[in-house]
Design an enzyme around this catalytic site. Sequence first.
Site, short mmCIF file in Angstrom:
data_model
loop_
_atom_site.label_atom_id
_atom_site.label_comp_id
_atom_site.label_asym_id
_atom_site.label_seq_id
_atom_site.Cartn_x
_atom_site.Cartn_y
_atom_site.Cartn_z
N ASP A 227 0.85 -1.17 0.10
CA ASP A 227 -0.04 -0.03 -0.07
C ASP A 227 0.82 1.18 -0.02
OD1 ASP A 227 -2.98 1.17 0.65
OD2 ASP A 227 -1.92 2.00 2.25
N GLU A 276 14.42 -15.58 -0.02
CA GLU A 276 14.93 -16.59 0.63
C GLU A 276 13.68 -17.68 1.00
OE1 GLU A 276 15.70 -15.09 4.59
OE2 GLU A 276 16.63 -13.64 4.04
C1 GLC Z 1 -4.41 3.16 -0.53
C2 GLC Z 1 -5.52 2.37 -0.38
C3 GLC Z 1 -6.53 3.30 -0.10
C4 GLC Z 1 -6.10 3.81 1.25
C5 GLC Z 1 -5.02 4.57 1.07
C6 GLC Z 1 -4.63 4.86 2.48
O1 GLC Z 1 -4.29 4.02 -1.60
O2 GLC Z 1 -5.70 1.42 -1.71
O3 GLC Z 1 -7.82 2.48 0.08
O4 GLC Z 1 -7.12 4.77 1.81
O5 GLC Z 1 -3.92 3.78 0.48
O6 GLC Z 1 -3.94 3.89 3.07
#
Ligand code: GLC
Length: 559
Positions: A227, A276
């Site tokens: 993310d 790994e």
């Molecule tokens: C990413 C996720 C989104 C979230 C953001 C903050 O873009 O896809 O849903 O709100 O990160 O974590």
Amino acid sequence: MTQNLAGTARPTAAVATPAGAGRGWWRDAVIYQVYPRSFADANGDGMGDLPGVRSRLPYLRDLGVDAVWLSPFYASPQADAGYDVADYRAVDPMFGTLLDADALIRDAHELGLRIIVDLVPNHSSDQHEWFQRALREGPGSPLRERYHFRPGKGEQGELPPNDWESIFGGPAWTRTTDPDGTPGDWYLHLFAPEQPDFNWDSPAVADEFRSILRFWLDMGVDGFRIDVAHGLVKAPGLPDLGTGDQLKLLGSDVMPFFDQDGVHQIYRAWRRILDEYPGQRIAVAEAWTPTVERTAHYVRPDELHQAFNFQYLGTYWDAAELRTVIDSSLAAMRPVGAPATWVLSNHDVTRHVTRFANPPGQGTQMRSPGDRELGLRRARAATLLMLALPGSAYVYQGEELGLPEVTDLPDEVRQDPSFFRASGQDGFRDGCRVPIPWSGTAAPYGFGPHEGGPSWLPQPAEWAGLSVAAQSGDPASTLELYRSALRIRRELSALGAGDELEWLPAPAGVLAFRRGSLVCLVNTTGEPVAHPTEGRLLLGSGPVEPGLLAPDSTSWWAV
Ligand code: GLC
């Protein structure tokens, strides 16, 4: 707070029928995104859960996908639907337990499906133990170095430390209160105030995430979706941008908080850990960068395996624009040897049925339902185009049912945090997160176990006709189109991996290309187009007549 599995971590059973084993299963994998809140609710509380996902794994196997990516199910106060993690090694009770996660991974492997979990390293929840201690212990606490705490500007420190804006709207800083009750330092949050950004210069942060990676790898997961992979490192000194309306710059400029070159050394370290482990464990970057060339940096041979192609996602249903983005995506990935990826929808953007139902130029967030029939026709054609392209493809839950965006959710049911913050990233992401319909004629349409039972967002009445049960066995349905397309994709070696396609001559508005023994013909116009077809028809997104391409349609031909 960390939950423990009975017994110690051990390697999980290998995947039963590894797709593409030997040449990198991920190079042509079709990866299905499950949004756990909205996929299947086993305990009937209106919120999807891991046992629900587990019960529906055979559906995903039969659909023909290779892997399942699960959005976060970790312990979280849910300020941003789980993208605010309080404990990275625990399952939120709303979704089940660590034992449920373990059972899910095992079952998936037995069915030949791989499991990718979401990792949220840019920020934690404000309820994370570290952040709570940092607040409690006050200035001087070593825990504060794991986040970005700074004194404010102005005589009394009453102004934020710099001019950065939150992606969800408003300033990217919130002021704290010291333990003695007086106003204290500010902390950085590129997203909601409940999501404080980690300071990746802190060795403790880097160590912790390497350990979290190992925790889930030991549990048997096959990979991670990273993310905000572009956000971890901030420019030294956290310099002002000097301008407002920063969201508008995100697509074109390298920002002091996004896509800094320093992120790459983090991914090199992670790649060594992934390598790994046996069985080709992978990582895919959610990296919003100004160009596909910069996206390619994340997938150099010693970094991550894939990156989402947001340039493709943002492209409208237009032959010339599609051809440009396809060519530039393949060209950008070629030098680094990574597969291109293709994606049309996810949990952050308006579903593509609805995007294509509306006129172009509106971005990826919209509230108008547009012309539903047109949108669905284009969406089906877009799917066959995407699945014919070289590389890996992502399918967002419900798109195989042709679900449109729910554009008329009442404000009082909305939960997207950006909806509640001024001038944020539009705030309408709940419309693509409505629980999906499985069966039956009354809500929650098999999402939960009881007819008339709850669902955390209301489902539209028309969705009875779009359920898995309603579409199964109907050759004209979108679900059967996906099933056929994925079956053919598995059978035909010309589809999937590789980075080559040969463009064939085609009139304006039409795309025609060959990959080995497959020819793909795409008509993006609203009119039938006379065009030579040859070979055997494999699949069409709409009615197909030899020599004539139906409006807004794609067809696959074996030549
Ligand atoms: C990413 C996720 C989104 C979230 C953001 C903050 O873009 O896809 O849903 O709100 O990160 O974590």
